[in-house]
Write a protein that holds these residues in place. Structure first.
Motif, short mmCIF file in Angstrom:
data_model
loop_
_atom_site.label_atom_id
_atom_site.label_comp_id
_atom_site.label_asym_id
_atom_site.label_seq_id
_atom_site.Cartn_x
_atom_site.Cartn_y
_atom_site.Cartn_z
N LEU A 183 9.71 -1.98 12.64
CA LEU A 183 10.22 -2.16 11.20
C LEU A 183 8.84 -2.14 10.33
CD1 LEU A 183 12.26 -5.64 11.73
CD2 LEU A 183 13.16 -3.34 10.92
N ALA A 184 7.74 -2.42 10.80
CA ALA A 184 6.39 -2.24 10.22
C ALA A 184 6.30 -0.79 9.88
CB ALA A 184 5.45 -3.02 10.74
N MET A 185 6.56 0.05 10.70
CA MET A 185 6.15 1.56 10.53
C MET A 185 7.40 2.08 9.65
SD MET A 185 3.40 2.13 12.41
CE MET A 185 3.81 3.82 11.95
N LEU A 186 8.62 1.41 9.76
CA LEU A 186 9.67 2.11 8.84
C LEU A 186 9.26 1.67 7.38
CD1 LEU A 186 12.62 0.89 10.96
CD2 LEU A 186 11.98 3.30 10.34
N VAL A 187 8.53 0.44 7.11
CA VAL A 187 8.29 0.19 5.69
C VAL A 187 7.11 1.19 5.35
CG1 VAL A 187 7.09 -1.33 4.18
CG2 VAL A 187 8.67 -2.24 5.86
N VAL A 188 6.16 1.42 6.23
CA VAL A 188 5.13 2.50 5.86
C VAL A 188 5.81 3.79 5.55
CG1 VAL A 188 3.16 3.78 6.57
CG2 VAL A 188 3.37 1.26 7.29
N ALA A 189 6.79 4.28 6.26
CA ALA A 189 7.52 5.59 5.76
C ALA A 189 8.25 5.62 4.59
CB ALA A 189 8.38 5.82 7.10
N VAL A 190 8.69 4.31 4.44
CA VAL A 190 9.41 4.56 2.88
C VAL A 190 8.45 4.46 2.05
CG1 VAL A 190 10.81 2.64 1.47
CG2 VAL A 190 11.54 3.25 4.01
N VAL A 191 7.32 3.78 2.10
CA VAL A 191 6.52 3.69 0.83
C VAL A 191 5.93 5.28 0.70
CG1 VAL A 191 4.26 3.01 0.09
CG2 VAL A 191 5.63 1.54 1.28
N ALA A 192 5.62 5.98 1.88
CA ALA A 192 5.09 7.31 1.76
C ALA A 192 6.20 8.26 1.21
CB ALA A 192 4.78 7.67 3.11
N VAL A 193 7.55 8.08 1.72
CA VAL A 193 8.44 8.95 1.04
C VAL A 193 8.74 8.72 -0.56
CG1 VAL A 193 11.04 9.37 1.04
CG2 VAL A 193 9.94 9.13 3.16
N LEU A 194 8.90 7.52 -0.93
CA LEU A 194 8.77 7.17 -2.39
C LEU A 194 7.47 7.64 -3.16
CD1 LEU A 194 10.40 3.52 -1.91
CD2 LEU A 194 11.53 5.90 -2.69
N THR A 195 6.45 7.61 -2.61
CA THR A 195 5.30 7.87 -3.44
C THR A 195 5.03 9.42 -3.29
OG1 THR A 195 4.21 5.80 -2.85
CG2 THR A 195 2.86 7.45 -3.56
N LEU A 196 5.17 10.10 -2.29
CA LEU A 196 4.61 11.52 -1.99
C LEU A 196 5.68 12.79 -2.02
CD1 LEU A 196 1.67 10.60 0.28
CD2 LEU A 196 1.50 11.16 -2.12
N MET A 197 7.12 12.17 -1.58
CA MET A 197 7.89 13.19 -1.30
C MET A 197 8.59 13.75 -2.60
SD MET A 197 9.62 14.83 1.08
CE MET A 197 9.76 14.06 2.75
N ARG A 198 8.84 14.99 -2.49
CA ARG A 198 9.55 15.75 -3.71
C ARG A 198 10.33 16.80 -2.81
NH1 ARG A 198 7.80 12.09 -5.42
NH2 ARG A 198 6.81 11.68 -7.55
N ASP A 199 11.60 17.11 -3.50
CA ASP A 199 12.85 17.56 -3.00
C ASP A 199 12.35 19.24 -2.76
OD1 ASP A 199 14.25 15.33 -2.83
OD2 ASP A 199 14.99 15.71 -4.71
N ARG A 200 12.00 19.78 -3.88
CA ARG A 200 11.43 21.18 -4.03
C ARG A 200 10.23 21.71 -4.72
NH1 ARG A 200 16.41 24.08 -2.83
NH2 ARG A 200 18.29 22.95 -2.83
N PRO A 201 9.69 22.62 -4.19
CA PRO A 201 8.37 23.13 -4.81
C PRO A 201 8.48 23.15 -6.39
CG PRO A 201 8.67 24.42 -3.03
CD PRO A 201 9.98 23.47 -3.06
N SER A 202 9.80 23.65 -6.75
CA SER A 202 10.11 24.03 -8.28
C SER A 202 9.86 22.59 -9.01
CB SER A 202 11.32 24.47 -8.40
OG SER A 202 12.26 23.75 -8.05
N ASP A 203 10.08 21.43 -8.09
CA ASP A 203 10.25 20.33 -9.05
C ASP A 203 8.82 19.92 -9.66
OD1 ASP A 203 12.73 20.00 -8.14
OD2 ASP A 203 12.24 18.41 -6.68
#
Length: 438
Positions: free
Chosen positions: A190-210
């Motif tokens: 569960l702790a690792m899942l929380v870390v992953a959610v934070v990383a996705v919300l902060t750094l992930m983007r859908d496409r380069p054009s975004d």
């Protein structure tokens, strides 16, 4: 081009900062995807160390527990094509966030389960749906959108994260389960899942054009394609892709060989290897350590496979991968489950644990064009149907025949069949399906 508002976002600023240092933001997205798939895979692999504790606490038979895990593996695969459609419509970032939240909810709910149907609901359905929303399709989508060059290498890295996460987490989970109980061990997941959610919300983007970028290796910005006319059309797009792809020989070869891939990896070894070694007097932590060794060699083998798939005929790579895996599985019962014998098995089996994925994705991308992520979703469904088949079949073998070995012999034979089957792709026409709106 990115809008003025987009250019002011922290992500765009980070992308510009990295660009001045010669680093494309696609590598950041790949790193976040790597973490997401690693953590998701850890959740998928966790039940491998829970079978015996659940038997002790609740008195459930191996076949009963395996049936719940088979449901999880089945949904893990069947969600793939629809996950691709969801990513096309709603974006990778949103889908990954929802997936990680679902997985966490299923694991948290399992702390309070008392009945077998609770296990089926939580680990079978909820965790199955959550993991299915990411699975291999996430890596394939990110690699295809963000990388024009080095795509095979990125696919190898992301694929390795899935298999490595399933295996490397196991020794720690096994140790925590023995020392503090299986519920406390799942707190780590569960702790690792929380870390992953934070990383996705902060750094992930859908496409380069975004963020105003072109994919790595090209100078042309690729705009997002037009979306499907309706939500219903989006839901139908995987079925349309399946209808068209199923008319080709290539699809059935890839689907059939990936069925064998799933039956001989996460459905069998990941799920039952710890219990198999326990039948021969090996402690769960030691057996999980062997799986971790497999994970280390898998990382090397899968990244290497991605590199090779950029340079050599993917059909012959698959021939060797399936053939060597089959021979290693047939060898396993003759290791006497000694440290030397299992170490030898771990090296050869680990090197091609999921080395089959980069060349399979490459063949799908080459032959199915714009629909490749949807088609690969169905091919991956075949992988997970095979995994479910092996997860239940091995549990059935253990319950009825008091031995897992028949399941391992069958898996080895199926791998040899897959090696022969993939060669039939020679001379196959290379159809390209008509693109559909994303």
């Amino acid at each position: 081009m990115a809008s003025f508002a987009d250019s002011l976002t922290p992500t765009s600023a980070l992308a510009r900062l990295l660009a001045r240092r010669g680093i494309h933001y696609g590598w950041v997205v790949a790193a976040v995807t790597f973490l997401t798939m690693l953590v998701t895979a850890g959740a998928v692999g966790a039940p491998g160390v829970l079978i015996t504790p659940l038997q002790r606490e609740f008195g459930w038979a191996t076949s009963d527990i395996s049936s719940a895990l088979a449901v999880r593996l089945m949904l893990f695969g069947l969600m793939g094509p629809f996950a691709a459609a969801f990513m096309n419509r709603f974006g990778v970032r949103r889908v990954a966030t929802v997936a990680l939240t679902l997985i966490g909810s299923g694991i948290l709910g399992s702390f309070f389960m008392t009945q077998l149907w609770h296990l089926v609901l939580l680990w079978g359905i909820v965790v199955g749906l959550g993991t299915g929303l990411t699975a291999m399709v996430l890596g394939a989508t990110v690699a295809t959108r963000w990388f024009s060059q080095r795509r095979g290498l990125v696919l190898g890295l992301l694929t390795a994260s899935t298999a490595t996460g399933q295996l490397v987490f196991l020794p720690l989970l096994a140790s925590l389960t023995e020392q503090v109980g299986w519920r406390s061990a799942l707190v780590f997941v569960l702790a690792m899942l929380v870390v992953a959610v934070v990383a996705v919300l902060t750094l992930m983007r859908d496409r380069p054009s975004d963020i105003g970028l072109a994919p790595y290796g090209t100078d042309a910005i690729v705009p997002a394609p037009a979306q499907a006319a309706s939500f219903g059309a989006m839901l139908m797009s995987p079925l349309v892709a399946l209808r068209d792809a199923s008319r080709t020989h290539t699809f059935w070869v890839l689907f059939g060989t990936f069925f064998v891939c799933g039956a001989s990896t996460n459905g069998l070894v990941q799920t039952h290897f710890v219990s198999l070694c326990g039948d021969y007097g090996m402690a769960a932590v030691t057996a999980a350590g062997v799986l971790a060794m497999i994970g280390v060699f898998d990382f090397v083998g899968t990244v290497g496979s991605g590199w090779l798939s950029d340079r050599y005929d993917s059909r012959w790579l698959l021939f060797w991968y399936y053939g060597l895996r089959g021979l290693s599985l047939l060898y396993l019962p003759f290791t006497d489950f000694s440290f030397y014998g299992l170490s030898l098995f771990a090296v050869f089996y680990g090197l091609d644990w999921v080395a089959t994925v980069p060349p399979t994705i490459k063949i799908a991308a080459d032959r199915f064009g714009e629909k490749s992520n949807l088609v690969f979703g169905w091919i991956f469904a075949g992988h997970q149907i095979g995994a479910a088949f092996a997860a239940y079949g091995a549990g059935f073998s253990r319950t009825v025949y008091q031995s897992y070995l028949p399941a391992f012999f069958i898996a080895g034979a199926l791998c040899l069949f897959a090696a022969a089957f993939v060669v039939t792709l020679r001379g196959t026409a290379m159809p390209r399906l008509k693109p559909v709106a994303a």
